[in-house]
Design a protein around this motif. Structure first.
Motif, PDB file in Angstrom:
ATOM      1  N   THR A 426       0.845  -1.197   0.000  1.00 45.12           N
ATOM      2  CA  THR A 426       0.000   0.000   0.000  1.00 45.12           C
ATOM      3  C   THR A 426       0.878   1.243   0.000  1.00 45.12           C
ATOM      4  O   THR A 426       1.730   1.407   0.882  1.00 45.12           O
ATOM      5  N   VAL A 427       0.647   2.093  -0.987  1.00 42.26           N
ATOM      6  CA  VAL A 427       1.417   3.331  -1.108  1.00 42.26           C
ATOM      7  C   VAL A 427       0.477   4.516  -0.932  1.00 42.26           C
ATOM      8  O   VAL A 427      -0.613   4.547  -1.518  1.00 42.26           O
ATOM      9  N   ILE A 428       0.874   5.468  -0.116  1.00 41.32           N
ATOM     10  CA  ILE A 428       0.131   6.717   0.032  1.00 41.32           C
ATOM     11  C   ILE A 428       1.058   7.863  -0.339  1.00 41.32           C
ATOM     12  O   ILE A 428       2.186   7.953   0.160  1.00 41.32           O
ATOM     13  N   ALA A 429       0.571   8.704  -1.269  1.00 42.97           N
ATOM     14  CA  ALA A 429       1.395   9.799  -1.790  1.00 42.97           C
ATOM     15  C   ALA A 429       0.518  11.021  -2.020  1.00 42.97           C
ATOM     16  O   ALA A 429      -0.714  10.960  -1.882  1.00 42.97           O
ATOM     17  N   ARG A 481      12.815  -2.111  -2.579  1.00 41.82           N
ATOM     18  CA  ARG A 481      12.973  -1.548  -3.928  1.00 41.82           C
ATOM     19  C   ARG A 481      11.905  -0.492  -4.198  1.00 41.82           C
ATOM     20  O   ARG A 481      12.193   0.568  -4.797  1.00 41.82           O
ATOM     21  N   ALA A 482      10.675  -0.759  -3.743  1.00 40.86           N
ATOM     22  CA  ALA A 482       9.590   0.211  -3.949  1.00 40.86           C
ATOM     23  C   ALA A 482       9.877   1.509  -3.205  1.00 40.86           C
ATOM     24  O   ALA A 482       9.663   2.611  -3.739  1.00 40.86           O
ATOM     25  N   ARG A 483      10.382   1.411  -1.998  1.00 42.82           N
ATOM     26  CA  ARG A 483      10.703   2.622  -1.235  1.00 42.82           C
ATOM     27  C   ARG A 483      11.822   3.414  -1.902  1.00 42.82           C
ATOM     28  O   ARG A 483      11.752   4.648  -2.001  1.00 42.82           O
ATOM     29  N   ASP A 484      12.839   2.709  -2.373  1.00 45.50           N
ATOM     30  CA  ASP A 484      13.939   3.404  -3.041  1.00 45.50           C
ATOM     31  C   ASP A 484      13.438   4.150  -4.277  1.00 45.50           C
ATOM     32  O   ASP A 484      13.818   5.305  -4.520  1.00 45.50           O
ATOM     33  N   ALA A 485      12.566   3.492  -5.047  1.00 43.14           N
ATOM     34  CA  ALA A 485      12.084   4.093  -6.289  1.00 43.14           C
ATOM     35  C   ALA A 485      11.122   5.245  -6.032  1.00 43.14           C
ATOM     36  O   ALA A 485      11.234   6.317  -6.647  1.00 43.14           O
ATOM     37  N   LEU A 486      10.189   5.061  -5.111  1.00 42.52           N
ATOM     38  CA  LEU A 486       9.135   6.060  -4.910  1.00 42.52           C
ATOM     39  C   LEU A 486       9.601   7.236  -4.073  1.00 42.52           C
ATOM     40  O   LEU A 486       9.119   8.355  -4.250  1.00 42.52           O
ATOM     41  N   GLY A 491       8.533  15.620  -4.809  1.00 38.74           N
ATOM     42  CA  GLY A 491       7.239  16.161  -4.420  1.00 38.74           C
ATOM     43  C   GLY A 491       6.162  15.142  -4.154  1.00 38.74           C
ATOM     44  O   GLY A 491       5.055  15.509  -3.745  1.00 38.74           O
ATOM     45  N   ALA A 492       6.455  13.850  -4.349  1.00 41.86           N
ATOM     46  CA  ALA A 492       5.408  12.831  -4.170  1.00 41.86           C
ATOM     47  C   ALA A 492       5.168  12.524  -2.697  1.00 41.86           C
ATOM     48  O   ALA A 492       4.051  12.177  -2.304  1.00 41.86           O
ATOM     49  N   ASP A 493       6.224  12.628  -1.876  1.00 42.67           N
ATOM     50  CA  ASP A 493       6.144  12.276  -0.453  1.00 42.67           C
ATOM     51  C   ASP A 493       5.501  10.897  -0.278  1.00 42.67           C
ATOM     52  O   ASP A 493       4.622  10.699   0.564  1.00 42.67           O
TER      53      ASP A 493
END
Length: 707
Positions: A426-429, A481-486, A491-493
Motif C-alpha cells: 500500500t502506497v500513500i502519496a 525496492r519500492a521505497r527506493d524508487a518512490l 514532491g510525491a512524499d
C-alpha cells in the motif's frame, strides 16, 4: 554484629504479624485488579510496530480512505477437477450474504476466478473495532461458517489473509496466562519438593511468588489503564515466568542462608535477622540487575519490546519486595518444623562444609588454570553453532509448532492466485503525483499488478500486488525496492506500507534494538558488579564468563532448532530476548557466588574463600538454576515457535550457567587469579592463609563458615 533495622522489623516477634497483615491487605486489593490485566492487553499491530516506522505512518494515513481499521479475510474455494457453475453460484451467494455480516465493513471483492479455473476467492473487509485483535477469531469463524454452509459437495473452502492469521494466533495465545501459570506452578513445586525434601516448606516460596504475581499484575493493570503502558500477550506471559522464576531463586538463597543460621542461633528470629543481613545485599543486587537490565528495553524502537521492559522490571521489583518481607515473616511464624524431616538443629554441623560442592572445589583447586582453560575452550566450541543462526524472522507457516488452518489456506491460495494478492503493498502519496507514483510502483521488480489510485483530498492510495508471498524475504526486498524508487520521485512524499512493509520495519527495528540494548545491558551489569564487589578485575572477568556462556547456549540451541526440531529460522527478537534474560538473570548466580566468596575471602583469603563460597552456595545456585530453567521451559508448552525457541534457549543457558560456568569456570578463575580478583580494593592486598596454596576446603576440625 548489627543486623540492621530492616531485618529486625521484618522478622521481629511482633512485627512479623504486621508484615503478614499488610501483605494480606495488598492481596485483597490486588486480586480483583490482577484479574483484569487481560482487558488492557493490546495485541494489534500498533502494540508491536515501531511508532515512527513508515508502515505505521501508512496505517495512520489509511484512515482517511476508510473510516475504520480494516483487515482482509480471504475466502478461498478450490475444486481439484475444475470449478462448476454451482461452485460459482455458491460463491456469488456467499459474497452477497457476507455483505450483511457483523464485522464486515466496505465493499466485498469477488468472486474472482483463478486463471486455471480451479479456484475462486472473495476478499472480505473486516472492521477492527474497539475489541481489536481479540474480536477477530469470532468474526473469522462466522465468515468461514457462512461460506461452508452453502458449499456444493467436493468444493473445499478455506479462510486466508490477515484475519485468518489473527484467529490462529489468538487460538495459540488463548489461555496463555493460565497455561503458563499452572505449568510453572507444577514445575516449581516438583523442584522445590526435591530440593527441600519437605512436604510443607515448598509451599511458602510458591505462596509468596503467587502474591507477588498478583501484586505486579494489579500494578501493571493500573499503569496500562491510566498511564499508557503497553501490555500484550507476550509480555503478560513472560511476566508470570519471571516472577515465579526469579522470585523462587531469591527464596532459595534466603532459605539456604536461614538454614545455615538456624544451626548457629537458637532463636529463629535472630537466625532470620542474620540471614537477611547476609543474603539481603546479594538478593537486592540481583533483583536490581535484572530490573535495570529489563528497563533498558524501554529504549527499543519496537513497541512490543519497549513495553516488555517496564512490565518485567515491575514484576521483579514486586517479587523482590515479597521475598524479603513476606517470606521471612512466614518462615519465622511457622518455625523450624517447616524443614521436617531434616530440621536444622542448633549446634549441628553445617553439611555443606564437607559436601559434594566442597569436594568439587578441592578437585578444581589442584589445577585451576587447566580447568578454566579447558572449560573455556569447550564453551567456545559450543558457540560455533552461532554460524547457523538465522534470526531473520519466521514466515507465517513457520510461526506455529503445529499446522494451522490459515497456513493451509495460504497454500491453497498460492496454488491458484498471485502469492501477494490478498495483502498488497500500500502506497500513500500526494494526489498530484498519483499517476507518476503508479507508474513507478508498476516498474518495481516483484510487483505484478497496480490498482487504480484512490484519491481523498490531497492524498492518493495505490495498491500493488506482490509476485511473492507477503511474509517472504522476497516480498520484503520488493518493499525496499519500492521505497527506493518512490522516495526518489520529487514532491510525491510517497510512503510504502502494508503487511510485508510491517515485517520489514519490525526486522529493521530489531536490528537497531540489538545494537543498542545488548551493549547497554552489559555496561549496566558491569557497573552493578563493580559497585557490589568493590573491584574492577572481578567484574570484567565475570562479564567475560557471562558472554561466553550466552554464546555457548545460543550456539547449541541453534543446532537443536536446525537439526532436531527442524525450525528453518529464528524470530528476529530471539537474540535480544535471550541475551537479556540470560545475562540479567544469569548474573544472579555470579552475584550469589561472588558475594559469598568475598565474605569468606575477608577471613580466609581468596583461594580458600573461593572453595568455601562454592561449598556454601553450590547447592542453592544449582537448585535456583533448575527452578529458573523449569519455569522458562514452560514457555515451550505454547504452540508458538518463538516461545519454544526462547524457552528452550534460556532454560538450557541457565543450566549451563549454574552447573558449569558458575560452579567450575568461575571457581577455577577465582583460584587461579587469587586475591587480584579484588583489585584495586583493600581485599586485593590480603594474602592467603599461611601454607594454603590449594584452596583445600575446611575440614570438620576447622572453624565453620564465618558470619
Amino acid at each position: 554484629m548489627a543486623t540492621g533495622g530492616v531485618a529486625r522489623l521484618v522478622c521481629g516477634r511482633w512485627s512479623k504479624w504486621v508484615v503478614l497483615a499488610l501483605w494480606i491487605v495488598v492481596l485483597g486489593l490486588a486480586g480483583p485488579l490482577a484479574g483484569k490485566l487481560g482487558e488492557v492487553q493490546e495485541n494489534d499491530n500498533s502494540a508491536w510496530l515501531p511508532g515512527g516506522a513508515e508502515s505505521t505512518q501508512v496505517a495512520e494515513l489509511q484512515r482517511q480512505f476508510q473510516p475504520d481499521d480494516i483487515a482482509p479475510a480471504i475466502v478461498v474455494y478450490e475444486r481439484a477437477g475444475g470449478l462448476t457453475d454451482a461452485d460459482r453460484a455458491a460463491a456469488a451467494d456467499d459474497a452477497r450474504a457476507l455483505a450483511g455480516t457483523e464485522g464486515v465493513s466496505g465493499q466485498i471483492a469477488g468472486p474472482i476466478e483463478s486463471p486455471d479455473k480451479a479456484a475462486l476467492e472473495i476478499i472480505v473487509p473486516i472492521r477492527i473495532d474497539s475489541d481489536g485483535w481479540e474480536a477477530l477469531p469470532d468474526i473469522a469463524e462466522g465468515v468461514k461458517n457462512t461460506a461452508e454452509e452453502g458449499a456444493p459437495a467436493g468444493l473445499d473452502v478455506y479462510l486466508a489473509g490477515p484475519v485468518a492469521v489473527a484467529a490462529d494466533s489468538a487460538g495459540a495465545f488463548a489461555g496463555i496466562d493460565g497455561t503458563l501459570l499452572y505449568t510453572t506452578l507444577v514445575v516449581v513445586a516438583i523442584i522445590l519438593l526435591i530440593t527441600y525434601r519437605s512436604p510443607v516448606l515448598w509451599l511458602l516460596p510458591i505462596l509468596t511468588a503467587g502474591v507477588a504475581l498478583a501484586g505486579s499484575q494489579a500494578l501493571i493493570y493500573l499503569l496500562a489503564k491510566h498511564a499508557g503502558l503497553t501490555v500484550n500477550a507476550q509480555s503478560a506471559g513472560i511476566l508470570t515466568v519471571l516472577v515465579f522464576g526469579a522470585g523462587t531463586d531469591y527464596a532459595l538463597l534466603l532459605v539456604a542462608r536461614y538454614r545455615e543460621e538456624l544451626r548457629r542461633h537458637e532463636d529463629r528470629h535472630e537466625a532470620m535477622q542474620f540471614a537477611l543481613h547476609r543474603a539481603g545485599p546479594a538478593i537486592i543486587a540481583s533483583a536490581a540487575t535484572v530490573a535495570i537490565g529489563m528497563t533498558c528495553l524501554t529504549l527499543a524502537e519496537l513497541n512490543s519490546t519497549a513495553g516488555l521492559g517496564p512490565v518485567a522490571a515491575l514484576g521483579i521489583v514486586v517479587g523482590l519486595a515479597a521475598m524479603v518481607t513476606l517470606l521471612p515473616a512466614l518462615l519465622v511464624i511457622f518455625g523450624r518444623w517447616l524443614f521436617w524431616p531434616v530440621r536444622p538443629r542448633f549446634g549441628t554441623p553445617e553439611p555443606t562444609a564437607t559436601g559434594v560442592w566442597a569436594r568439587l572445589g578441592g578437585r578444581i583447586a589442584r589445577r585451576p588454570r587447566r580447568v578454566w582453560i579447558t572449560t573455556s575452550l569447550v564453551l567456545g566450541a559450543m558457540a560455533l553453532g552461532l554460524l547457523q543462526l538465522n534470526a531473520t524472522g519466521l514466515s507465517q507457516a513457520d510461526q506455529f509448532t503445529t499446522e494451522q488452518p490459515s497456513t493451509v489456506a495460504e497454500e491453497a491460495l498460492a496454488r491458484h492466485f498471485p502469492a501477494g494478492g490478498g495483502q498488497p503493498v500500500t502506497v500513500i502519496a500526494n494526489a498530484a503525483s498519483a499517476a507518476e507514483v503508479s507508474r513507478g510502483l508498476a516498474a518495481v521488480p516483484g510487483i505484478s499488478e497496480v490498482a487504480e489510485p484512490v484519491v481523498r483530498g490531497n492524498l492518493a492510495l495505490i495498491d500493488g500486488t506482490l509476485a511473492s508471498a507477503p511474509d517472504s524475504k522476497a516480498a520484503q526486498q520488493t518493499v525496499e525496492r519500492a521505497r527506493d524508487a518512490l522516495h526518489a520521485i520529487p514532491g510525491a512524499d510517497a510512503k510504502v506500507g502494508g503487511g510485508s512493509a510491517i515485517l520489514l520495519d519490525i526486522n529493521t527495528a530489531n536490528d537497531h534494538d540489538n545494537r543498542l540494548i545488548i551493549p547497554l545491558v552489559l555496561l549496566v551489569v558491569l557497573v552493578i558488579l563493580g559497585l557490589l564487589l568493590r573491584a574492577v578485575v572481578a567484574p570484567l572477568i565475570l562479564i567475560g564468563t557471562v558472554v561466553l556462556s550466552f554464546a555457548a547456549a545460543l550456539g547449541v540451541s541453534v543446532l537443536v532448532f536446525r537439526h532436531l526440531l527442524d525450525f528453518p529460522a529464528e524470530d528476529t527478537s530471539f537474540p535480544l530476548f535471550v541475551f537479556v534474560f540470560l545475562v540479567a538473570l544469569g548474573i544472579d548466580y555470579n552475584i550469589f557466588l561472588m558475594t559469598r566468596v568475598r565474605e569468606e575471602a575477608a577471613a580466609h583469603g581468596t583461594r580458600r574463600g573461593a572453595v568455601i563460597g562454592l561449598a556454601a552456595t553450590g547447592g542453592v545456585i544449582t537448585s535456583a538454576g533448575i527452578v529458573l530453567a523449569g519455569t522458562f521451559a514452560a514457555l515451550a508448552s505454547l504452540p508458538l515457535v518463538a516461545f519454544v525457541q526462547i524457552g528452550f534457549t534460556v532454560a538450557f543457558g541457565v543450566l549451563l550457567d549454574t552447573l558449569i560456568v558458575r560452579s567450575v569456570l568461575v571457581t577455577a578463575l577465582n583460584l587461579d587469579v587469587g586475591r587480584w580478583m579484588w583489585w584495586p580494593s583493600r581485599l586485593s592486598h590480603k594474602l592467603d592463609e599461611p601454607g594454603d596454596r590449594t584452596g583445600t576446603p575446611l575440614s570438620s576440625s576447622e572453624p565453620e563458615l564465618t558470619h
